[in-house]
Design a protein around this motif. Structure first.
Motif, PDB file in Angstrom:
ATOM      1  N   ARG A 153      51.776  42.703  40.661  1.00  0.00           N
ATOM      2  CA  ARG A 153      52.014  42.359  42.071  1.00  0.00           C
ATOM      3  C   ARG A 153      53.508  42.417  42.397  1.00  0.00           C
ATOM      4  O   ARG A 153      53.908  42.902  43.447  1.00  0.00           O
ATOM      5  CB  ARG A 153      51.474  40.974  42.411  1.00  0.00           C
ATOM      6  N   ASP A 159      40.144  47.418  41.174  1.00  0.00           N
ATOM      7  CA  ASP A 159      40.284  46.139  40.479  1.00  0.00           C
ATOM      8  C   ASP A 159      41.415  46.236  39.456  1.00  0.00           C
ATOM      9  O   ASP A 159      41.326  46.962  38.468  1.00  0.00           O
ATOM     10  CB  ASP A 159      38.967  45.790  39.792  1.00  0.00           C
ATOM     11  N   HIS A 214      42.754  43.505  37.835  1.00  0.00           N
ATOM     12  CA  HIS A 214      42.897  42.257  37.068  1.00  0.00           C
ATOM     13  C   HIS A 214      43.184  42.497  35.583  1.00  0.00           C
ATOM     14  O   HIS A 214      43.815  41.670  34.942  1.00  0.00           O
ATOM     15  CB  HIS A 214      41.682  41.338  37.260  1.00  0.00           C
ATOM     16  N   SER A 262      47.829  41.319  38.540  1.00  0.00           N
ATOM     17  CA  SER A 262      48.513  40.263  37.796  1.00  0.00           C
ATOM     18  C   SER A 262      49.868  40.005  38.449  1.00  0.00           C
ATOM     19  O   SER A 262      50.329  40.783  39.278  1.00  0.00           O
ATOM     20  CB  SER A 262      48.711  40.702  36.340  1.00  0.00           C
ATOM     21  N   SER A 310      43.081  41.627  42.810  1.00  0.00           N
ATOM     22  CA  SER A 310      43.585  40.766  41.730  1.00  0.00           C
ATOM     23  C   SER A 310      44.661  41.371  40.832  1.00  0.00           C
ATOM     24  O   SER A 310      44.520  41.363  39.608  1.00  0.00           O
ATOM     25  CB  SER A 310      42.421  40.314  40.844  1.00  0.00           C
ATOM     26  N   TYR A 364      43.472  41.733  47.877  1.00  0.00           N
ATOM     27  CA  TYR A 364      42.598  40.562  47.814  1.00  0.00           C
ATOM     28  C   TYR A 364      42.668  39.955  46.429  1.00  0.00           C
ATOM     29  O   TYR A 364      42.835  40.673  45.437  1.00  0.00           O
ATOM     30  CB  TYR A 364      41.131  40.964  48.075  1.00  0.00           C
ATOM     31  N   GLU A 365      42.504  38.654  46.356  1.00  0.00           N
ATOM     32  CA  GLU A 365      42.391  37.960  45.076  1.00  0.00           C
ATOM     33  C   GLU A 365      40.929  37.671  44.741  1.00  0.00           C
ATOM     34  O   GLU A 365      40.575  37.500  43.585  1.00  0.00           O
ATOM     35  CB  GLU A 365      43.188  36.647  45.094  1.00  0.00           C
ATOM     36  N   ASP A 366      40.078  37.602  45.749  1.00  0.00           N
ATOM     37  CA  ASP A 366      38.670  37.245  45.595  1.00  0.00           C
ATOM     38  C   ASP A 366      37.805  38.498  45.642  1.00  0.00           C
ATOM     39  O   ASP A 366      37.779  39.203  46.653  1.00  0.00           O
ATOM     40  CB  ASP A 366      38.284  36.265  46.709  1.00  0.00           C
ATOM     41  N   GLU A 367      37.105  38.780  44.547  1.00  0.00           N
ATOM     42  CA  GLU A 367      36.279  39.985  44.460  1.00  0.00           C
ATOM     43  C   GLU A 367      35.195  40.024  45.525  1.00  0.00           C
ATOM     44  O   GLU A 367      34.979  41.057  46.166  1.00  0.00           O
ATOM     45  CB  GLU A 367      35.642  40.093  43.067  1.00  0.00           C
TER      46      GLU A 367
END
Length: 113
Positions: free
Chosen positions: A85, A46, A48, A81, A79, A100-103
């Motif tokens: 990215r 993760d 994010h 940032s 995710s 992926y953007e969706d956990e």
């Protein structure tokens, strides 16, 4: 850095810190390697919270990928940032990592195998 076991025994969600820089590389690499050696060969990393990552931080991701692949595993990046990215794409790492953007979707993917 936070390690959260997932539904599948060998799967783990790892929330990475705000900065992944050279001064932290040995500690971060050792912690992730220990997790993989303990049997977690399917990881969701993760990103994010990561605001800054340098080349040594990227090397942690690549090292972890190589180690999990030796154990028939997989790593998903979650995710990143916009800045992180952009660096991943600049270094073409998006071609070797699934992002992926969706956990929930990332966890579902990593636990289905």
């Amino acid at each position: 850095m936070k390690f959260s076991p997932l539904a599948l025994d060998n799967a783990c969600l790892i929330t990475l810190p705000k900065e992944m820089v050279m001064s932290q590389t040995p500690t971060l690499r050792a912690a992730i390697t220990r997790q993989i050696e303990a049997g977690s060969n399917k990881l969701v990393l993760d990103l994010h919270q990561v605001e800054y990552i340098d080349s040594s931080g990227l090397s942690i991701l690549v090292s972890a990928l190589k180690l999990t692949q030796k154990k028939a595993g997989e790593i998903i990046l979650l995710s990143p940032s916009a800045g992180v990215r952009a660096l991943i794409e600049l270094t073409r790492l998006h071609q070797i990592f699934t992002i992926y953007e969706d956990e929930a979707a990332a966890i579902e993917h990593i636990c289905e195998q």
